[in-house]
Design an enzyme around this catalytic site. Structure first.
Site, mmCIF file in Angstrom:
data_model
loop_
_atom_site.group_PDB
_atom_site.id
_atom_site.type_symbol
_atom_site.label_atom_id
_atom_site.label_comp_id
_atom_site.label_asym_id
_atom_site.label_seq_id
_atom_site.Cartn_x
_atom_site.Cartn_y
_atom_site.Cartn_z
ATOM 1 N N LYS A 1 73.454 72.688 -3.438
ATOM 2 C CA LYS A 1 72.404 73.614 -3.874
ATOM 3 C C LYS A 1 72.818 75.083 -3.687
ATOM 4 C CE LYS A 1 68.650 70.338 -3.061
ATOM 5 N NZ LYS A 1 67.308 70.156 -2.462
ATOM 6 N N TYR B 1 63.290 68.669 -11.621
ATOM 7 C CA TYR B 1 62.360 68.299 -10.552
ATOM 8 C C TYR B 1 60.955 67.994 -11.087
ATOM 9 C CZ TYR B 1 65.625 69.324 -6.752
ATOM 10 O OH TYR B 1 66.668 69.288 -5.863
ATOM 11 N N PHE C 1 54.989 72.938 -3.264
ATOM 12 C CA PHE C 1 56.257 73.663 -3.117
ATOM 13 C C PHE C 1 57.035 73.774 -4.424
ATOM 14 C CE2 PHE C 1 57.057 69.200 -1.839
ATOM 15 C CZ PHE C 1 58.089 68.847 -2.716
ATOM 16 N N ARG D 1 72.551 58.898 0.777
ATOM 17 C CA ARG D 1 71.341 59.357 1.475
ATOM 18 C C ARG D 1 71.515 59.270 2.999
ATOM 19 N NH1 ARG D 1 67.378 60.814 -1.800
ATOM 20 N NH2 ARG D 1 65.661 60.463 -0.377
ATOM 21 N N THR E 1 65.359 65.104 4.628
ATOM 22 C CA THR E 1 65.073 66.314 3.842
ATOM 23 C C THR E 1 65.022 67.549 4.729
ATOM 24 O OG1 THR E 1 63.794 64.978 2.302
ATOM 25 C CG2 THR E 1 63.414 67.350 2.227
ATOM 26 N N ARG F 1 72.995 67.730 5.992
ATOM 27 C CA ARG F 1 71.874 68.672 6.149
ATOM 28 C C ARG F 1 71.766 69.195 7.576
ATOM 29 N NH1 ARG F 1 67.885 65.279 2.174
ATOM 30 N NH2 ARG F 1 68.177 66.544 0.284
ATOM 31 N N ASN G 1 67.909 73.113 1.688
ATOM 32 C CA ASN G 1 68.497 72.018 2.452
ATOM 33 C C ASN G 1 69.868 71.577 1.952
ATOM 34 O OD1 ASN G 1 67.635 70.729 0.162
ATOM 35 N ND2 ASN G 1 66.418 69.165 1.201
ATOM 36 N N HIS H 1 71.295 67.819 -2.660
ATOM 37 C CA HIS H 1 70.368 66.849 -3.243
ATOM 38 C C HIS H 1 71.105 65.524 -3.405
ATOM 39 C CE1 HIS H 1 67.497 65.003 -6.035
ATOM 40 N NE2 HIS H 1 68.545 64.654 -6.753
ATOM 41 N N GLU I 1 69.479 61.464 -13.575
ATOM 42 C CA GLU I 1 69.935 62.775 -13.091
ATOM 43 C C GLU I 1 71.372 63.048 -13.520
ATOM 44 O OE1 GLU I 1 69.086 62.750 -8.907
ATOM 45 O OE2 GLU I 1 66.919 62.730 -9.230
HETATM 46 P P1 CMP Z 1 65.560 67.238 -2.722
HETATM 47 O O1 CMP Z 1 66.105 66.053 -1.993
HETATM 48 O O2 CMP Z 1 66.459 67.892 -3.705
HETATM 49 O O3 CMP Z 1 64.191 66.859 -3.449
HETATM 50 C C1 CMP Z 1 63.161 67.760 -3.683
HETATM 51 C C2 CMP Z 1 63.369 69.075 -2.995
HETATM 52 O O4 CMP Z 1 62.190 69.820 -2.785
HETATM 53 C C3 CMP Z 1 63.895 68.818 -1.577
HETATM 54 O O5 CMP Z 1 65.195 68.343 -1.617
HETATM 55 C C4 CMP Z 1 63.695 70.186 -0.960
HETATM 56 O O6 CMP Z 1 64.664 71.135 -1.394
HETATM 57 C C5 CMP Z 1 62.342 70.539 -1.579
HETATM 58 N N1 CMP Z 1 61.225 70.160 -0.706
HETATM 59 C C6 CMP Z 1 60.800 68.934 -0.389
HETATM 60 N N2 CMP Z 1 59.725 68.973 0.414
HETATM 61 C C7 CMP Z 1 59.477 70.278 0.619
HETATM 62 C C8 CMP Z 1 58.502 70.972 1.356
HETATM 63 N N3 CMP Z 1 57.565 70.335 2.068
HETATM 64 N N4 CMP Z 1 58.534 72.313 1.355
HETATM 65 C C9 CMP Z 1 59.472 72.964 0.616
HETATM 66 N N5 CMP Z 1 60.433 72.342 -0.105
HETATM 67 C C10 CMP Z 1 60.441 71.020 -0.089
#
Ligand code: CMP
Length: 142
Positions: free
Chosen positions: A11, A51, A59, A87, A93, A104, A114, A117, A128
């Site tokens: 990212k 997304y 968010f 994963r 996350t 992460r 984070n 992805h 994807e």
């Molecule tokens: P990802 O695994 O790419 O999937 C969705 C993304 O949304 C996640 O990683 C984070 O970057 C973001 N995300 C998920 N939950 C939250 C949250 N509670 N607040 C802000 N960003 C979030």
């Protein structure tokens, strides 16, 4: 797409801090190999489409702003049991909840920023991967 493939994105937070090489090395050490990769700077429309599943989440707008804040690096990776294995390797996350030694935990700044992805199912991995790459790039000479 075969079950030995998954899609990751380094990212904008991690890519912008020059962490792509370290993260790719981490993934290769975990047994993944790169099938195809590129660097892209997503538009708001593209980030929103990627997304789409999170469109109603509080968010979402912030996530789109983050994902369009700079270049990122989508990569199709191969390994046995690719989706589940990736994963495990990237961790939870929220980096504060991610296990020690995960990508992460090592490199993410926050739950949103984070670092990486990973697709959450074989079905989403195929969707994807097709978002960023053509069939011939994803499948290669199989
Ligand atoms: P990802 O695994 O790419 O999937 C969705 C993304 O949304 C996640 O990683 C984070 O970057 C973001 N995300 C998920 N939950 C939250 C949250 N509670 N607040 C802000 N960003 C979030």
């Amino acid at each position: 797409m075969p079950a030995d493939r998954t899609l990751t994105i380094i990212k904008p937070d991690a890519f912008g801090r020059g962490l792509a090489g370290k993260i790719i090395a981490h993934l290769e050490d975990a047994g993944f190999r790169i099938s195809v990769a590129r660097v892209v700077h997503l538009s708001r429309e593209q980030a929103g489409a990627f997304y789409e599943i999170h469109r109603e989440r509080p968010f979402f707008a912030s996530l789109v702003a983050f994902m369009t804040s700079g270049p990122c690096m989508p990569i199709v990776l191969t390994r046995a049991d690719a989706v589940a294995a990736l994963r495990r390797v990237i961790g939870a996350t929220d980096p504060r909840e991610a296990e020690a030694g995960t990508v992460r935990r090592l490199y993410a700044e926050s739950k949103e920023r984070n670092a990486i992805h990973a697709s959450d199912s074989d079905e989403n991995a195929a969707r994807e991967a097709a978002f960023f790459f053509s069939d011939i790039e994803v499948l290669g000479a199989r």
